[in-house]
Enzyme design. Structure first.
Site, PDB file in Angstrom:
ATOM      1  N   GLY A 194       0.692  -1.231  -0.448  1.00  0.00           N
ATOM      2  CA  GLY A 194       0.304  -0.077   0.322  1.00  0.00           C
ATOM      3  C   GLY A 194       0.756   1.210  -0.035  1.00  0.00           C
ATOM      4  O   GLY A 194       1.703   1.264  -0.702  1.00  0.00           O
ATOM      5  N   ASP A 195       0.491   2.015   0.633  1.00  0.00           N
ATOM      6  CA  ASP A 195       1.478   3.625   0.808  1.00  0.00           C
ATOM      7  C   ASP A 195       1.961   3.435   2.318  1.00  0.00           C
ATOM      8  O   ASP A 195       2.552   4.433   2.698  1.00  0.00           O
ATOM      9  CB  ASP A 195       0.232   4.435   1.391  1.00  0.00           C
ATOM     10  CG  ASP A 195      -0.615   4.257   2.313  1.00  0.00           C
ATOM     11  OD1 ASP A 195      -0.494   3.448   2.892  1.00  0.00           O
ATOM     12  OD2 ASP A 195      -1.204   5.729   2.208  1.00  0.00           O
ATOM     13  N   GLU A 196       2.701   2.472   2.755  1.00  0.00           N
ATOM     14  CA  GLU A 196       3.596   1.504   4.212  1.00  0.00           C
ATOM     15  C   GLU A 196       4.692   1.609   3.526  1.00  0.00           C
ATOM     16  O   GLU A 196       4.838   0.465   3.134  1.00  0.00           O
ATOM     17  CB  GLU A 196       2.609   1.155   5.074  1.00  0.00           C
ATOM     18  CG  GLU A 196       1.632   1.106   5.505  1.00  0.00           C
ATOM     19  CD  GLU A 196       0.886   0.615   6.457  1.00  0.00           C
ATOM     20  OE1 GLU A 196       1.739  -0.791   6.715  1.00  0.00           O
ATOM     21  OE2 GLU A 196       0.232   0.826   6.851  1.00  0.00           O
TER      22      GLU A 196
END
Length: 336
Positions: free
Chosen positions: A252-254
């Site tokens: 994801g955006d991690e």
């Protein structure tokens, strides 16, 4: 008398052929046993001089750290023994230049008067080059060219295996979109780093990053724009840390950053601020320009934790606290 000479000539040729087959079989055994590329190359260097009756051998392999250039491994054989050198990479030795690349010239510079070289191909690519050099004359043996080609075929098999293993490793350990280490490789590196610290190495810090409002980019500009943004983030993050540090995408955006060998824990704050400033610069996504915020949680090791699971949990919790802070989006597990 003539018959005796013919018999001896045939016997000599037979001995040479047996020697060549034994050398090729030794290389085959390594390949079938799943040996890495380096032992296969070493075996070629050991076997080729005796079989080819040459004074110089050279193997050109694509450079690992300098894409587009060759690593030239050259060995000389003489009364004084055997010596192998890795020749300096030359600006004119590009991988995609003529079939035999820099090998003939390297052999001649080493002292060979006559050379033979053979391209090692994989599909339609030249992936290596084998070369042998002679001080005086090439032995009058028409099978030498076939033997050199047979050595090249073995090296091609070894390189094919190496490329396949490298491809499988990258698929298992690196994120396909950003090229960064994935969750699996991140945990391996964090575990290794913590072990080094337990053995007396300098401490470091784990940064846990979450992009702000990334979902909005996907919703308004589409997933291709979101993928483009993630790729840009990966590039910018790599530019914010030292070469020996690790930047990983968990999904994801991690993202995470392992900062190694920090002079003091507070140095992590400077890196975190550099990341915030770097990611805040406008990003061109298609026809639009976007700015990006990021929240960062920091946990230091070994002070905060000495086990990877504990450290990840602490940095993750600090990141969620950072999301509640404005304008400073950095939070520590505890103050440095």
């Amino acid at each position: 008398m003539m018959e005796s000479i013919l018999v001896e000539t045939h016997l000599s040729a037979l001995r040479d052929r047996v020697s060549a087959l034994e050398a090729l079989a030794a290389v085959d055994r390594l390949i079938l046993a799943g040996a890495q590329l380096e032992p296969v190359v070493d075996e070629l260097f050991d076997r080729m001089p005796g079989v080819m009756r040459c004074e110089y051998t050279c193997i050109a392999l694509p450079s690992v750290d300098r894409p587009g250039l060759w690593d030239l491994h050259l060995e000389s054989h003489g009364a004084g023994g055997t010596g192998r050198v890795l020749l300096p990479r030359q600006s004119g030795a590009e991988v995609h230049r003529p079939r035999l690349g820099p090998v003939p010239a390297a052999l001649r510079r080493a002292g060979a008067e006559l050379v033979q070289a053979w391209p090692v191909t994989l599909d339609t690519r030249v992936v290596a080059i084998l070369g042998v050099g002679f001080r005086d004359a090439i032995p009058a043996d028409p099978s030498l060219g076939d033997t050199l080609e047979s050595f090249a075929q073995r090296l091609s098999l070894a390189l094919a295996r190496s490329e396949r293993e490298e491809r499988l490793y990258r698929q298992a350990h690196f994120d396909a979109l950003t090229g960064l280490p994935n969750r699996l490789l991140f945990r391996d590196r964090l575990t290794d780093e913590l072990q080094q610290v337990r053995e007396g190495g300098l401490g470091g810090a784990l940064l846990y990053l979450d992009l702000d409002d990334f979902k909005q980019v996907n919703d308004t500009l589409g997933h291709p724009a979101g993928d483009q943004m993630l790729a840009i983030v990966g590039q910018r993050l790599r530019g914010c840390v030292k070469e020996h540090d690790t930047v990983a995408r968990l999904g994801g955006d991690e993202f995470t950053v392992i900062l190694r060998a920090l002079p003091e824990p507070g140095a992590a704050q400077h890196v975190a601020q550099r990341i915030i400033d770097t990611l805040a610069a406008p990003m061109r996504l298609g026809s639009q320009s976007r700015r990006l915020g990021v929240s960062i949680g920091i946990a230091v090791f070994p002070d905060d934790a000495q086990e990877s699971d504990d450290l990840i949990r602490m940095a993750d919790a600090a990141m969620y606290r950072a999301k509640q802070q404005d304008p400073i989006r950095i939070a520590w597990h505890r103050s440095p």
